[in-house]
Each structure stands twice: as C-alpha cells, then as structure tokens.
Design a protein around this motif. Sequence first.
Motif, PDB file in Angstrom:
ATOM      1  N   TRP A  48       0.189 -12.516  -9.835  1.00 16.14           N
ATOM      2  CA  TRP A  48      -0.060 -13.952 -10.013  1.00 16.14           C
ATOM      3  C   TRP A  48      -1.290 -14.067 -10.901  1.00 16.14           C
ATOM      4  O   TRP A  48      -2.371 -13.613 -10.537  1.00 16.14           O
ATOM      5  N   ARG A  49      -1.105 -14.610 -12.087  1.00 18.10           N
ATOM      6  CA  ARG A  49      -2.198 -14.700 -13.059  1.00 18.10           C
ATOM      7  C   ARG A  49      -2.487 -16.162 -13.394  1.00 18.10           C
ATOM      8  O   ARG A  49      -1.560 -16.981 -13.467  1.00 18.10           O
ATOM      9  N   ASN A  50      -3.769 -16.440 -13.610  1.00 20.13           N
ATOM     10  CA  ASN A  50      -4.139 -17.794 -14.007  1.00 20.13           C
ATOM     11  C   ASN A  50      -3.920 -17.986 -15.508  1.00 20.13           C
ATOM     12  O   ASN A  50      -3.440 -17.086 -16.198  1.00 20.13           O
ATOM     13  N   ASP A  51      -4.283 -19.176 -16.004  1.00 18.66           N
ATOM     14  CA  ASP A  51      -3.974 -19.479 -17.416  1.00 18.66           C
ATOM     15  C   ASP A  51      -4.839 -18.684 -18.394  1.00 18.66           C
ATOM     16  O   ASP A  51      -4.606 -18.711 -19.597  1.00 18.66           O
ATOM     17  N   ARG A  52      -5.844 -17.955 -17.880  1.00 17.30           N
ATOM     18  CA  ARG A  52      -6.615 -17.046 -18.737  1.00 17.30           C
ATOM     19  C   ARG A  52      -6.112 -15.611 -18.637  1.00 17.30           C
ATOM     20  O   ARG A  52      -6.708 -14.686 -19.193  1.00 17.30           O
ATOM     21  N   GLY A  53      -5.028 -15.419 -17.903  1.00 17.20           N
ATOM     22  CA  GLY A  53      -4.431 -14.094 -17.778  1.00 17.20           C
ATOM     23  C   GLY A  53      -5.094 -13.208 -16.740  1.00 17.20           C
ATOM     24  O   GLY A  53      -4.781 -12.020 -16.647  1.00 17.20           O
ATOM     25  N   GLU A  54      -6.003 -13.762 -15.928  1.00 13.33           N
ATOM     26  CA  GLU A  54      -6.696 -12.964 -14.910  1.00 13.33           C
ATOM     27  C   GLU A  54      -5.799 -12.768 -13.699  1.00 13.33           C
ATOM     28  O   GLU A  54      -5.226 -13.740 -13.181  1.00 13.33           O
ATOM     29  N   GLU A  55      -5.694 -11.533 -13.226  1.00  9.65           N
ATOM     30  CA  GLU A  55      -4.864 -11.225 -12.062  1.00  9.65           C
ATOM     31  C   GLU A  55      -5.581 -11.691 -10.795  1.00  9.65           C
ATOM     32  O   GLU A  55      -6.752 -11.371 -10.568  1.00  9.65           O
ATOM     33  N   LEU A  56      -4.877 -12.449  -9.966  1.00  8.34           N
ATOM     34  CA  LEU A  56      -5.458 -13.031  -8.754  1.00  8.34           C
ATOM     35  C   LEU A  56      -5.072 -12.271  -7.491  1.00  8.34           C
ATOM     36  O   LEU A  56      -5.704 -12.450  -6.451  1.00  8.34           O
ATOM     37  N   LEU A  57      -4.037 -11.442  -7.581  1.00  5.52           N
ATOM     38  CA  LEU A  57      -3.616 -10.633  -6.439  1.00  5.52           C
ATOM     39  C   LEU A  57      -4.043  -9.184  -6.653  1.00  5.52           C
ATOM     40  O   LEU A  57      -4.082  -8.697  -7.785  1.00  5.52           O
ATOM     41  N   PHE A  58      -4.335  -8.503  -5.571  1.00  7.93           N
ATOM     42  CA  PHE A  58      -4.721  -7.097  -5.634  1.00  7.93           C
ATOM     43  C   PHE A  58      -3.485  -6.206  -5.508  1.00  7.93           C
ATOM     44  O   PHE A  58      -2.603  -6.455  -4.676  1.00  7.93           O
ATOM     45  N   THR A  59      -3.413  -5.162  -6.337  1.00  6.67           N
ATOM     46  CA  THR A  59      -2.442  -4.081  -6.167  1.00  6.67           C
ATOM     47  C   THR A  59      -3.194  -2.765  -6.288  1.00  6.67           C
ATOM     48  O   THR A  59      -3.987  -2.587  -7.212  1.00  6.67           O
ATOM     49  N   SER A  60      -2.963  -1.869  -5.339  1.00  9.43           N
ATOM     50  CA  SER A  60      -3.675  -0.598  -5.365  1.00  9.43           C
ATOM     51  C   SER A  60      -3.282   0.234  -6.581  1.00  9.43           C
ATOM     52  O   SER A  60      -2.121   0.262  -6.987  1.00  9.43           O
ATOM     53  N   SER A  61      -4.262   0.941  -7.156  1.00  7.34           N
ATOM     54  CA  SER A  61      -3.977   1.873  -8.251  1.00  7.34           C
ATOM     55  C   SER A  61      -3.133   3.043  -7.764  1.00  7.34           C
ATOM     56  O   SER A  61      -2.508   3.744  -8.560  1.00  7.34           O
ATOM     57  N   LYS A  62      -3.103   3.252  -6.437  1.00  5.54           N
ATOM     58  CA  LYS A  62      -2.314   4.339  -5.849  1.00  5.54           C
ATOM     59  C   LYS A  62      -0.978   3.837  -5.282  1.00  5.54           C
ATOM     60  O   LYS A  62      -0.274   4.581  -4.611  1.00  5.54           O
ATOM     61  N   ALA A  63      -0.667   2.576  -5.522  1.00  2.94           N
ATOM     62  CA  ALA A  63       0.571   2.007  -4.974  1.00  2.94           C
ATOM     63  C   ALA A  63       1.775   2.816  -5.431  1.00  2.94           C
ATOM     64  O   ALA A  63       1.825   3.314  -6.562  1.00  2.94           O
ATOM     65  N   ILE A  64       2.755   2.939  -4.531  1.00  3.83           N
ATOM     66  CA  ILE A  64       3.975   3.706  -4.817  1.00  3.83           C
ATOM     67  C   ILE A  64       5.087   2.711  -5.140  1.00  3.83           C
ATOM     68  O   ILE A  64       5.479   1.913  -4.288  1.00  3.83           O
ATOM     69  N   PHE A  65       5.557   2.746  -6.374  1.00  6.05           N
ATOM     70  CA  PHE A  65       6.624   1.830  -6.807  1.00  6.05           C
ATOM     71  C   PHE A  65       7.967   2.535  -6.667  1.00  6.05           C
ATOM     72  O   PHE A  65       8.634   2.830  -7.644  1.00  6.05           O
ATOM     73  N   LYS A  66       8.360   2.807  -5.455  1.00  5.33           N
ATOM     74  CA  LYS A  66       9.590   3.574  -5.252  1.00  5.33           C
ATOM     75  C   LYS A  66      10.289   3.088  -3.993  1.00  5.33           C
ATOM     76  O   LYS A  66       9.826   3.346  -2.896  1.00  5.33           O
ATOM     77  N   PRO A  67      11.396   2.341  -4.138  1.00  6.39           N
ATOM     78  CA  PRO A  67      12.140   1.926  -2.955  1.00  6.39           C
ATOM     79  C   PRO A  67      12.555   3.141  -2.134  1.00  6.39           C
ATOM     80  O   PRO A  67      12.796   4.210  -2.707  1.00  6.39           O
ATOM     81  N   PRO A  68      12.673   3.035  -0.797  1.00  9.21           N
ATOM     82  CA  PRO A  68      12.521   1.761  -0.077  1.00  9.21           C
ATOM     83  C   PRO A  68      11.093   1.429   0.331  1.00  9.21           C
ATOM     84  O   PRO A  68      10.885   0.425   1.016  1.00  9.21           O
ATOM     85  N   LYS A  69      10.098   2.194  -0.053  1.00  5.96           N
ATOM     86  CA  LYS A  69       8.728   1.910   0.378  1.00  5.96           C
ATOM     87  C   LYS A  69       8.227   0.612  -0.249  1.00  5.96           C
ATOM     88  O   LYS A  69       8.408   0.378  -1.435  1.00  5.96           O
ATOM     89  N   SER A  70       7.581  -0.212   0.571  1.00  2.77           N
ATOM     90  CA  SER A  70       6.988  -1.439   0.060  1.00  2.77           C
ATOM     91  C   SER A  70       5.740  -1.114  -0.758  1.00  2.77           C
ATOM     92  O   SER A  70       4.978  -0.222  -0.409  1.00  2.77           O
ATOM     93  N   MET A  71       5.539  -1.855  -1.828  1.00  7.82           N
ATOM     94  CA  MET A  71       4.388  -1.636  -2.699  1.00  7.82           C
ATOM     95  C   MET A  71       3.116  -2.157  -2.031  1.00  7.82           C
ATOM     96  O   MET A  71       3.119  -3.244  -1.448  1.00  7.82           O
ATOM     97  N   ARG A  72       2.032  -1.390  -2.137  1.00  3.62           N
ATOM     98  CA  ARG A  72       0.746  -1.761  -1.545  1.00  3.62           C
ATOM     99  C   ARG A  72       0.033  -2.760  -2.443  1.00  3.62           C
ATOM    100  O   ARG A  72      -0.644  -2.404  -3.391  1.00  3.62           O
ATOM    101  N   GLY A  73       0.249  -4.044  -2.163  1.00  3.68           N
ATOM    102  CA  GLY A  73      -0.386  -5.091  -2.952  1.00  3.68           C
ATOM    103  C   GLY A  73       0.515  -6.296  -3.091  1.00  3.68           C
ATOM    104  O   GLY A  73       1.618  -6.341  -2.529  1.00  3.68           O
ATOM    105  N   GLY A  74       0.043  -7.299  -3.832  1.00  7.40           N
ATOM    106  CA  GLY A  74       0.841  -8.510  -4.021  1.00  7.40           C
ATOM    107  C   GLY A  74       1.008  -9.269  -2.708  1.00  7.40           C
ATOM    108  O   GLY A  74       0.061  -9.414  -1.935  1.00  7.40           O
ATOM    109  N   ILE A  75       2.236  -9.739  -2.461  1.00  3.98           N
ATOM    110  CA  ILE A  75       2.515 -10.472  -1.221  1.00  3.98           C
ATOM    111  C   ILE A  75       3.798  -9.921  -0.590  1.00  3.98           C
ATOM    112  O   ILE A  75       4.891 -10.470  -0.795  1.00  3.98           O
TER     113      ILE A  75
END
Length: 317
Positions: A48-75
């Motif tokens: 979720w980014r504002n109109d200046r492109g700044e990210e407002l939600l946190f996502t871990s740099s170590k988040a695993i983007f691999k189903p079925p595991k849920s990603m660490r961050g966002g909502i």
Amino acid sequence: MGHSSAVWDYKVGIEVSKDWNGIDQIVLRNPQGASARVSLHGGQVTSWRNDRGEELLFTSSKAIFKPPKSMRGGIPICFPQFGNCGSLEQHGFARSKIWTIDDNPPPLHLNESTGKSFIDLLLKPSEEDLKCWPHSFEFRLRVSLASDGNLALISRIRNINGKPFSFSFAYHTYLSVSDISEVRIEGLETLDYLDNLCQRNRFTEQGDAITFESEVDRVYLSSQNCIAVLDHERKRTYVLRKEGLPDVVVWNPWDKKSKSMADFGDEEYKQMLCVDGAAIEKPITLKPGEEWTGRLELAVVSSSFCSENLHPQMRFF
C-alpha cells in the motif's frame, strides 16, 4: 517480489499480473498515484503506497514468497481462527489458500464503490479444508483504494452449512514505522487486554498511550471504532477505523523473538508494528444462511492529528 506487466484490465484503475510463482496479483491505483497490491495467494494485501510512492506496509526482507506459506508482511487474513489452537494451522487457512476473482459479488452499499478502485475476491472451502474444519462457507473480500488514498478491506462471511459454526478473525496488519521506540498508539487507553506473553491472562491498560520498549503480544478487548498509531519521527499517523471487529491485536516481536523467526530479519522489529482489527475474545457465530461483515479502513494523516479527534462513534464507510 517480481511481477510482469499487466495481462488484462479488469476495471478502470486496476491491472492484473503474475507474480514470480505465476499467481495473479491485482494492482489498484488512484488518479493521485497511490496504489495497493493484492495477491490471490491468501487474498493478502502485499503493498500500500501513498501518492509519493512511499510504502506504508511492512514486509520482511526475509519473507518467503512460496505457497502455501503466508508471506510475512502486508495484511494476511486470519480465518477461521487467530492464534494456534486445535488441529488448524496457526491463524487459520484463509491466508494460505488461492482465492479467485469474484466477478458477480452480491451488492454492497452504494458508497462502497463510489470513487474507488476496487477488487472483489472469493474463497470457498476445498475438500481438504472441510476435513480439518467441516463447515461450508463463502468468504467474500473487497479491497478498495479511495481517491484520498485510504485503503479499505471488507470481509463478508456467509454460513452455507446446515448447522451453526463459530470463528475468530483478524486483519493482521503490518504497519511500516520509522523506529518502534518512537511510536505510540492512542485509542486503547483503560481497556482490558489478554496478554499472550502471560498465558493470556487479563490485565487493564494503565498508560495514557501504548509505547514500546520490549516484546508486546496483546489482544485489547471491546475497543472503540477508531485507533491512531503515531509515528513521531515521520510526523505521520496511521488511523484505523473498523466495524464488526471489537478487538485490537498489538504485536511487536522485539529482538529475541525476531532472531527465532526464519522469515524475519533480526533487527526488523524496529521498523514494524502489527495493529489488527479483530474478533477474538467472543468468536462470531453464524446460523445457517447468516452473514457477518467486518470492515477495516486505513488512512494516513499528518501527526498534528491527535486522539481528541477519535470519536468512538466515528463512521466512515
């Protein structure tokens, strides 16, 4: 999280692309340049980014983007349980399933779509889900981005079972903050809370605001509809407004817990805070044919905003 260019336009202000696992993700945009990204994996808002492109939600740099595991961050969406109990996976299965785009959702109120870019998603239980949680349901989720950049999530869960069922629920919202030691939460003063670090014992909040100097894992009970998270260093305030979600989860793992999580950086606790609209203490019970609705809206305002503006009956949807 790599993604290709849009493969087709769903509505104005919306594009659908594939993430690097080949799963569809939807990007919502408003004319001012704010954006939100939603993955069909978990129905999870991942950006979720504002109109200046700044990210407002946190996502871990170590988040695993691999189903079925849920990603660490966002909502991530926690349903049909929050926490870890019984045979279900922690925080339930909704966040680890592949959702579908709902092309024919039942109508919401007229103002739920006016001036907004939005997407409707649908989750129904699989045979596997019914084995571990034997209740038929339809879970409809609308994610919308308004012209003012506010992000809203509306969940509608209907019982299409022959018998009642109960569930707990949370929008597990990872907010991006500058420095956790400079953050305060207003709107939860004097409330009772369950402390997950003390066997879920019940305490009463004594502070005039919640501040952070160690691990916090609490469920604040029967809160007002509007909560403010003040980020002193960035001079901005997140405002969370909610309906159908009486409780608020507040979580920061601090240093020791951070080091024990494989999908979380050792020092990342300093840049994040989870503040969740939730229904936990008293589970929601639906009779056959009944439907529950839980709404959360997130806004960012200048930190001149303070708790005097937080009227408990404040409505926004």
